[in-house]
Design a protein around this motif. Structure first.
Motif, PDB file in Angstrom:
ATOM      1  N   GLU A   1      73.549  -1.359 -35.343  1.00 53.56           N
ATOM      2  CA  GLU A   1      73.318  -2.550 -36.163  1.00 53.56           C
ATOM      3  C   GLU A   1      71.849  -2.791 -36.478  1.00 53.56           C
ATOM      4  OE1 GLU A   1      75.378  -6.106 -35.330  1.00 53.56           O
ATOM      5  OE2 GLU A   1      77.308  -5.137 -35.747  1.00 53.56           O
ATOM      6  N   LYS A   2      70.996  -2.600 -35.464  1.00 56.82           N
ATOM      7  CA  LYS A   2      69.569  -2.819 -35.680  1.00 56.82           C
ATOM      8  C   LYS A   2      69.017  -1.920 -36.777  1.00 56.82           C
ATOM      9  CE  LYS A   2      67.494  -4.789 -31.525  1.00 56.82           C
ATOM     10  NZ  LYS A   2      66.722  -4.519 -30.309  1.00 56.82           N
ATOM     11  N   GLU A   3      69.472  -0.668 -36.749  1.00 57.10           N
ATOM     12  CA  GLU A   3      69.023   0.311 -37.742  1.00 57.10           C
ATOM     13  C   GLU A   3      69.521  -0.084 -39.139  1.00 57.10           C
ATOM     14  OE1 GLU A   3      67.004   2.731 -37.308  1.00 57.10           O
ATOM     15  OE2 GLU A   3      67.247   3.929 -39.143  1.00 57.10           O
ATOM     16  N   MET A   4      70.777  -0.572 -39.205  1.00 57.88           N
ATOM     17  CA  MET A   4      71.311  -1.019 -40.495  1.00 57.88           C
ATOM     18  C   MET A   4      70.451  -2.130 -41.070  1.00 57.88           C
ATOM     19  SD  MET A   4      75.406  -1.175 -39.596  1.00 57.88           S
ATOM     20  CE  MET A   4      75.911  -2.041 -41.077  1.00 57.88           C
ATOM     21  N   VAL A   5      70.125  -3.091 -40.219  1.00 57.34           N
ATOM     22  CA  VAL A   5      69.313  -4.229 -40.670  1.00 57.34           C
ATOM     23  C   VAL A   5      67.941  -3.740 -41.137  1.00 57.34           C
ATOM     24  CG1 VAL A   5      68.172  -6.362 -39.942  1.00 57.34           C
ATOM     25  CG2 VAL A   5      70.523  -5.897 -39.217  1.00 57.34           C
ATOM     26  N   LYS A   6      67.354  -2.865 -40.336  1.00 56.19           N
ATOM     27  CA  LYS A   6      66.026  -2.336 -40.665  1.00 56.19           C
ATOM     28  C   LYS A   6      66.037  -1.609 -42.017  1.00 56.19           C
ATOM     29  CE  LYS A   6      62.506   0.739 -38.584  1.00 56.19           C
ATOM     30  NZ  LYS A   6      62.811   2.089 -39.100  1.00 56.19           N
ATOM     31  N   ARG A   7      67.038  -0.757 -42.216  1.00 62.84           N
ATOM     32  CA  ARG A   7      67.101   0.001 -43.460  1.00 62.84           C
ATOM     33  C   ARG A   7      67.314  -0.908 -44.667  1.00 62.84           C
ATOM     34  NH1 ARG A   7      67.872   5.666 -43.111  1.00 62.84           N
ATOM     35  NH2 ARG A   7      69.004   5.701 -45.072  1.00 62.84           N
ATOM     36  N   SER A   8      68.165  -1.933 -44.479  1.00 65.84           N
ATOM     37  CA  SER A   8      68.406  -2.841 -45.603  1.00 65.84           C
ATOM     38  C   SER A   8      67.152  -3.645 -45.940  1.00 65.84           C
ATOM     39  CB  SER A   8      69.588  -3.776 -45.308  1.00 65.84           C
ATOM     40  OG  SER A   8      69.286  -4.673 -44.258  1.00 65.84           O
ATOM     41  N   GLN A   9      66.380  -3.981 -44.897  1.00 61.39           N
ATOM     42  CA  GLN A   9      65.123  -4.703 -45.127  1.00 61.39           C
ATOM     43  C   GLN A   9      64.110  -3.846 -45.872  1.00 61.39           C
ATOM     44  OE1 GLN A   9      64.233  -5.811 -41.139  1.00 61.39           O
ATOM     45  NE2 GLN A   9      64.889  -7.946 -41.373  1.00 61.39           N
ATOM     46  N   GLU A  10      63.987  -2.596 -45.426  1.00 61.65           N
ATOM     47  CA  GLU A  10      63.006  -1.701 -46.035  1.00 61.65           C
ATOM     48  C   GLU A  10      63.349  -1.414 -47.501  1.00 61.65           C
ATOM     49  OE1 GLU A  10      61.681   0.722 -41.976  1.00 61.65           O
ATOM     50  OE2 GLU A  10      62.984   1.686 -43.465  1.00 61.65           O
ATOM     51  N   PHE A  11      64.632  -1.239 -47.755  1.00 59.20           N
ATOM     52  CA  PHE A  11      65.041  -0.949 -49.133  1.00 59.20           C
ATOM     53  C   PHE A  11      64.779  -2.165 -50.021  1.00 59.20           C
ATOM     54  CE2 PHE A  11      68.312  -0.061 -52.501  1.00 59.20           C
ATOM     55  CZ  PHE A  11      67.793   1.147 -52.924  1.00 59.20           C
ATOM     56  N   TYR A  12      65.071  -3.344 -49.479  1.00 55.15           N
ATOM     57  CA  TYR A  12      64.784  -4.562 -50.243  1.00 55.15           C
ATOM     58  C   TYR A  12      63.290  -4.687 -50.519  1.00 55.15           C
ATOM     59  CZ  TYR A  12      63.850  -9.435 -51.279  1.00 55.15           C
ATOM     60  OH  TYR A  12      63.378 -10.582 -51.859  1.00 55.15           O
ATOM     61  N   ALA A  13      62.474  -4.406 -49.496  1.00 52.29           N
ATOM     62  CA  ALA A  13      61.018  -4.501 -49.664  1.00 52.29           C
ATOM     63  C   ALA A  13      60.540  -3.553 -50.767  1.00 52.29           C
ATOM     64  CB  ALA A  13      60.312  -4.182 -48.340  1.00 52.29           C
ATOM     65  N   LEU A  14      61.114  -2.348 -50.779  1.00 60.81           N
ATOM     66  CA  LEU A  14      60.704  -1.368 -51.790  1.00 60.81           C
ATOM     67  C   LEU A  14      61.173  -1.776 -53.191  1.00 60.81           C
ATOM     68  CD1 LEU A  14      59.517   1.400 -52.579  1.00 60.81           C
ATOM     69  CD2 LEU A  14      61.729   2.420 -52.024  1.00 60.81           C
ATOM     70  N   LEU A  15      62.447  -2.164 -53.274  1.00 64.40           N
ATOM     71  CA  LEU A  15      63.004  -2.493 -54.593  1.00 64.40           C
ATOM     72  C   LEU A  15      62.376  -3.757 -55.176  1.00 64.40           C
ATOM     73  CD1 LEU A  15      65.570  -1.142 -56.230  1.00 64.40           C
ATOM     74  CD2 LEU A  15      64.866  -0.173 -54.060  1.00 64.40           C
ATOM     75  N   SER A  16      61.986  -4.672 -54.282  1.00 62.61           N
ATOM     76  CA  SER A  16      61.429  -5.935 -54.787  1.00 62.61           C
ATOM     77  C   SER A  16      60.044  -5.718 -55.399  1.00 62.61           C
ATOM     78  CB  SER A  16      61.364  -6.981 -53.677  1.00 62.61           C
ATOM     79  OG  SER A  16      60.442  -6.572 -52.691  1.00 62.61           O
ATOM     80  N   LYS A  17      59.509  -4.524 -55.217  1.00 62.43           N
ATOM     81  CA  LYS A  17      58.216  -4.215 -55.851  1.00 62.43           C
ATOM     82  C   LYS A  17      58.377  -3.689 -57.277  1.00 62.43           C
ATOM     83  CE  LYS A  17      55.687  -3.381 -51.600  1.00 62.43           C
ATOM     84  NZ  LYS A  17      55.979  -2.435 -50.503  1.00 62.43           N
ATOM     85  N   ARG A  18      59.612  -3.455 -57.683  1.00 63.33           N
ATOM     86  CA  ARG A  18      59.836  -2.980 -59.051  1.00 63.33           C
ATOM     87  C   ARG A  18      59.450  -4.057 -60.054  1.00 63.33           C
ATOM     88  NH1 ARG A  18      62.573  -3.525 -62.995  1.00 63.33           N
ATOM     89  NH2 ARG A  18      63.692  -5.204 -61.976  1.00 63.33           N
ATOM     90  N   ARG A  19      58.797  -3.667 -61.107  1.00 61.88           N
ATOM     91  CA  ARG A  19      58.418  -4.606 -62.152  1.00 61.88           C
ATOM     92  C   ARG A  19      58.809  -4.054 -63.520  1.00 61.88           C
ATOM     93  NH1 ARG A  19      58.258  -7.207 -58.509  1.00 61.88           N
ATOM     94  NH2 ARG A  19      56.642  -8.505 -57.574  1.00 61.88           N
ATOM     95  N   SER A  20      59.105  -4.930 -64.437  1.00 61.35           N
ATOM     96  CA  SER A  20      59.298  -4.493 -65.810  1.00 61.35           C
ATOM     97  C   SER A  20      57.931  -4.442 -66.472  1.00 61.35           C
ATOM     98  CB  SER A  20      60.229  -5.461 -66.549  1.00 61.35           C
ATOM     99  OG  SER A  20      61.532  -5.355 -66.033  1.00 61.35           O
ATOM    100  N   VAL A  21      57.288  -3.319 -66.320  1.00 62.13           N
ATOM    101  CA  VAL A  21      55.921  -3.192 -66.838  1.00 62.13           C
ATOM    102  C   VAL A  21      55.955  -2.956 -68.340  1.00 62.13           C
ATOM    103  CG1 VAL A  21      54.995  -2.356 -64.676  1.00 62.13           C
ATOM    104  CG2 VAL A  21      55.879  -0.733 -66.335  1.00 62.13           C
ATOM    105  N   ARG A  22      54.911  -3.383 -68.993  1.00 62.27           N
ATOM    106  CA  ARG A  22      54.885  -3.293 -70.450  1.00 62.27           C
ATOM    107  C   ARG A  22      53.704  -2.484 -70.976  1.00 62.27           C
ATOM    108  NH1 ARG A  22      59.080  -6.794 -71.133  1.00 62.27           N
ATOM    109  NH2 ARG A  22      59.167  -8.391 -69.542  1.00 62.27           N
ATOM    110  N   PHE A  23      52.968  -1.912 -70.035  1.00 62.84           N
ATOM    111  CA  PHE A  23      51.876  -1.016 -70.444  1.00 62.84           C
ATOM    112  C   PHE A  23      52.077   0.274 -69.663  1.00 62.84           C
ATOM    113  CE2 PHE A  23      50.590  -5.316 -71.055  1.00 62.84           C
ATOM    114  CZ  PHE A  23      49.944  -5.308 -72.272  1.00 62.84           C
ATOM    115  N   ILE A  24      52.209   1.333 -70.372  1.00 62.38           N
ATOM    116  CA  ILE A  24      52.757   2.540 -69.759  1.00 62.38           C
ATOM    117  C   ILE A  24      51.784   3.701 -69.878  1.00 62.38           C
ATOM    118  CG2 ILE A  24      54.590   4.264 -70.102  1.00 62.38           C
ATOM    119  CD1 ILE A  24      56.499   1.932 -70.522  1.00 62.38           C
ATOM    120  N   SER A  25      51.618   4.439 -68.794  1.00 61.44           N
ATOM    121  CA  SER A  25      50.681   5.558 -68.782  1.00 61.44           C
ATOM    122  C   SER A  25      51.308   6.809 -69.386  1.00 61.44           C
ATOM    123  CB  SER A  25      50.226   5.819 -67.336  1.00 61.44           C
ATOM    124  OG  SER A  25      50.354   7.171 -66.991  1.00 61.44           O
ATOM    125  N   ASN A  26      50.460   7.723 -69.816  1.00 64.14           N
ATOM    126  CA  ASN A  26      50.962   8.977 -70.381  1.00 64.14           C
ATOM    127  C   ASN A  26      50.976  10.107 -69.339  1.00 64.14           C
ATOM    128  OD1 ASN A  26      48.303   9.383 -70.074  1.00 64.14           O
ATOM    129  ND2 ASN A  26      47.841   9.865 -72.224  1.00 64.14           N
TER     130      ASN A  26
END
Lengths: 246, 246
Positions: free
Chosen positions: A83-108
């Protein structure tokens, strides 16, 4: 100071009219055999339309026989994390995904094609209505093709802003400071165009319904976004607002 | 030998009629000012309908002023992985996601609520049309409520099999050996019901359009599936076919 992102994801849909055959009473009852109740909820029918018109047409059930092999249920086993590992993994994935942004200036900056292949394969693991997998992913790198796509999308977007969507749309988007000019469609080294297949084609040449195609394709897009975020290929302007006729 | 899965994801949609205001020509031109071309592509309009009827109504632009703060673009920075690492991560994520299955026999094993919270928060990071975030996630653990939900869903599913979907649906699903009996809705310890908000409500009490609500919610479902797979909380029957009126 503005953010750089090498990959652009354009959710681009092509709508093809599809044939839907309403039940004609000839479908046989299966196990359990309870009677269908009278009150059909209208919003379920709405959902089923999947954003397209329903055309009732004559179909021959034999057209679909091709897909009717006797597939066995496949046994499935897995080991759970503690259970602890499940919680940890779900937290880490949330932390990573919550950094996603709809960026509007894009590199080449270039992205390895192997990564593009993998994220698209990941998207293709999505569940879909009756396992129809109603999606097509098109990867575009050619500058001329990218530019043509930009022109088509900008044209539709302009209509969105000026006519189609109305005053609320313009007001809602004001704070996002967006407009219909999509320079990033030229800048991004790779465009991934995502098409929904409103219907397939049976061996007989007849159209084959793809149930819930828009929901299925959009779920696949969600997996694509997750895969891109995992690889930190930042990504992305998800352009909901575009349609394209190739 | 059959697979066990503790969590069930039911994609359950509630359709509420929403008001859509077509442009009335009063929307001002923005930068660039090119003229809208005459040929509007009909499938774009179809997409926009987002599975619901469009009702043209009178709206007051002032109703939407509340959302019009002057939001700054937020600078965004990130470090890229080396190319090899990007490829590796994309491969690993694909390998993990490709193990996801739409299982149909579900265990009653408990799942920590913290995990459920995290996967729903992850889903909520999805992009959405005009950032309306048009989703509601409802977690159900109460056996009586779960059973009521099962009854409603089975009723609709039965209509799907017998009437709504027609002969092709029944044929397509034959090989999957599914029917409208959803025992797992009682068995699973947790149901996550996912509602699309077809419209929101402005401070004035008037309806506020949620653009592309079905696509947005389905992308969020994709992230939810990825999060569940990451935590190896297997998951899941995604029930596309259900609608629910609570």
């Amino acid at each position: 100071m503005f953010f750089l992102t090498p990959v652009l994801v354009a959710v681009v849909c092509i709508l093809i009219v599809w044939i839907f055959k309403n039940g004609d009473g000839s479908s046989k009852r299966r196990k359990g055999e309870p009677r269908a109740r009278a009150e059909v909820h209208p919003w379920v029918d709405e959902d089923l339309k999947d954003n397209t018109d329903l055309h009732q047409g004559e179909e021959d059930a034999n057209d679909w026989q091709e897909s009717e092999e006797d597939v066995e249920h496949i046994p499935f086993s897995h080991t759970r994390y503690p259970e602890k590992e499940m919680v940890k993994r779900s937290q880490e994935f949330y932390a990573l995904l919550s950094k996603r942004r709809s960026v509007r200036f894009i590199s080449n900056e270039q992205v390895p094609m192997e990564v593009i292949d993998n994220v698209i394969k990941t998207a293709g693991t999505a569940p879909s209505g009756a396992h129809t997998e109603p999606w097509t992913f098109v990867v575009v790198k050619d500058p001329d093709v990218k530019h043509k796509i930009r022109e088509i999308i900008e044209e539709e977007e302009e209509i969105n802003y000026l006519k189609r969507m109305g005053r609320q749309w313009v007001t809602d988007l004001k704070k996002l400071r967006t407009n219909w000019v999509k320079e990033y469609l030229d800048t991004a080294p790779v465009l991934i165009l995502i098409f929904k297949q409103v219907h397939g084609v049976a061996a007989s040449g007849k159209r084959k319904v793809h149930y819930y195609n828009e929901i299925s394709v959009s779920i696949a897009c969600g997996l694509l976004l997750a895969a891109l975020q995992i690889t930190k290929v930042y990504l992305e302007k998800v352009a909901f607002t575009s349609s394209l006729m190739l």
